[in-house]
Design a protein around this motif. Structure first.
Motif: not given
Length: 439
Positions: A244-245, A301-302, A419-420, A425-426
């Motif tokens: 996420a970062s 993202p994944r 980040f949120g 998205s994840l």
């Protein structure tokens, strides 16, 4: 490790910290001081002062001066009223983590902050903010100290930090001629870990950067879903934090393609607690670090999460915590000046400009004089220009992210918000086939 964390002179000894936010009536300052004297008074670590090196300073280390006691009136304070609301409280946290820790006295402070009644809240809130020089203790020690001050826990009360002598961490050893993956050992590989990577692409000149802090409450369901976004046992909290970062950095700073140095990796570091089960309640700096390339070039993202899992599950011989410890041992053999050269290298915005730390608070519930602990806000160390730190805590089904940056103004908040969104998205990538329980 302590000498390394004394810094390179580029920063005026900023502390690390932790803020515990409570719901209810705040205690009287005198009562809080009595509690600190009772529960922390017997800890030798809190009764020693950090002194600067004697001349010639480059040849001599910092050293500790043991004291008979600490003055609770000097170390337990009430923060000045800076107004009500989350913005004022965040501003206070930002000032506290940027405030140099004074020499000559034990380098820690505990502040009682009366947050006041919020417009949309039925109860009053207050906070305890603990700040310490990083040379005194690590993030795990902050959690041990703070929980030892509170009431509650897993039915047995708070874990009592041990007043133990410094823990010696032996130099890691490997079978001669072999690396962990079974390949032939490369004698020059250790120092490859010092090679620079890519700096964060800043949209402003370094002179326009500023130290900034932002924190945010993360959606619990989104964090849990993000940990189930990969098959198998699920992703660890560290892997989610790294991924996420990376996504947040990509969103704020843009895609790396076409930028100067884009072929080099953007490195991040995350902390590794080296305490054994027998040392679980020992205070001090018993940590190492892992340096990994962040997958900011990956759009999905994944896939970023999968890349972080692959890197953290099998770090190369120049990335693992053993490598960091070996480099530190090599620098220490040269004396204080060798450690300071290593610290200066590690502080370069091209070596590892992103620092990620995940902290798990012990199972609760916790309270202070009947006021329940609502959440824990981690306060990372103020970074050098061009660097950021992202620290995540979990407590009682709440997740809190704190971003401390030294980049153009406002980017700490942009990173926290991004980040949120990355977590969302994840979480959206989770399907029925990926619903295995997470660790």
């Amino acid at each position: 490790m302590e000498e390394l964390l004394c810094g390179t002179g580029a920063l005026p000894d900023p502390p690390i910290g932790m803020a515990a936010l409570f719901t209810g009536e705040p205690p009287r300052l005198a009562d809080l001081r009595d509690r600190v004297a009772e529960r922390w008074g017997g800890l030798p670590l809190l009764r020693r002062a950090l002194l600067r090196p004697a001349r010639p300073a480059w040849l001599r280390p910092h050293h500790w001066l043991p004291l008979d006691d600490f003055d609770v009136r000097t170390h337990v304070l009430e923060a000045e009223d800076e107004g009500e609301g989350e913005g004022a409280f965040t501003g206070l946290l930002g000032r506290l983590v940027a405030q140099p820790v004074p020499y000559g006295l034990p380098p820690w402070r505990l502040r009682l902050v009366r947050a006041g009644r919020q417009e949309d809240a039925a109860q009053q809130r207050f906070a305890l903010v603990l700040t310490v020089h990083h040379a005194l203790m690590d993030g795990r020690s902050l959690e041990l100290l703070m929980s030892g001050l509170l009431d509650g826990g897993t039915g047995r009360g708070a874990a009592t930090p041990k007043a133990a002598p410094p823990v010696r961490i032996p130099r890691p050893t490997r079978p001669e001629g072999r690396t962990p993956d079974g390949q032939a050992q490369d004698s020059g590989r250790l120092f490859d870990a010092l090679r620079s990577g890519r700096a964060l692409p800043l949209s402003a000149k370094p002179l326009l950067t500023r130290r900034d802090l932002a924190w945010t409450e993360l959606d619990t369901d989104a964090v849990r879903a993000a940990r189930r976004a990969l098959p198998g046992l699920g992703a660890t909290l560290n892997e989610v934090l790294l991924a996420a970062s990376a996504g947040a950095l990509r969103a704020v700073h843009g895609e790396p393609e076409g930028r100067a140095g884009a072929s080099r990796p953007l490195h991040g570091v995350y902390s590794v607690d080296l305490r054994t089960p027998e040392q679980a309640a020992t205070l001090g700096n018993i940590v190492s670090a892992v340096r990994l390339p962040l997958p900011v070039e990956i759009a999905d993202p994944r896939e970023r999460l999968a890349a972080c899992r692959a890197s953290s599950a099998a770090p190369g011989p120049t990335q693992g915590p053993d490598t960091t410890t070996r480099l530190l041992c090599a620098a220490a053999r040269l004396g204080p000046w060798g450690l300071r050269l290593f610290a200066r290298r590690a502080a370069s915005p091209r070596w590892a400009p992103v620092s990620c730390t995940a902290i798990r608070w012990p199972r609760g519930p916790w309270s202070l004089d009947g006021a329940p602990l609502e959440r824990v806000i981690p306060l990372g160390r103020v970074q050098i220009p061009g660097a950021v730190s992202l620290t995540l805590t979990s407590y009682a089904n709440t997740f809190t992210l704190c971003v401390v940056s030294h980049t153009p103004a406002g980017q700490a908040r942009l990173l926290a918000d991004a980040f949120g969104r990355e977590l969302t998205s994840l979480a959206g990538a989770v399907g029925p086939q990926l619903s295995a329980p997470a660790r």
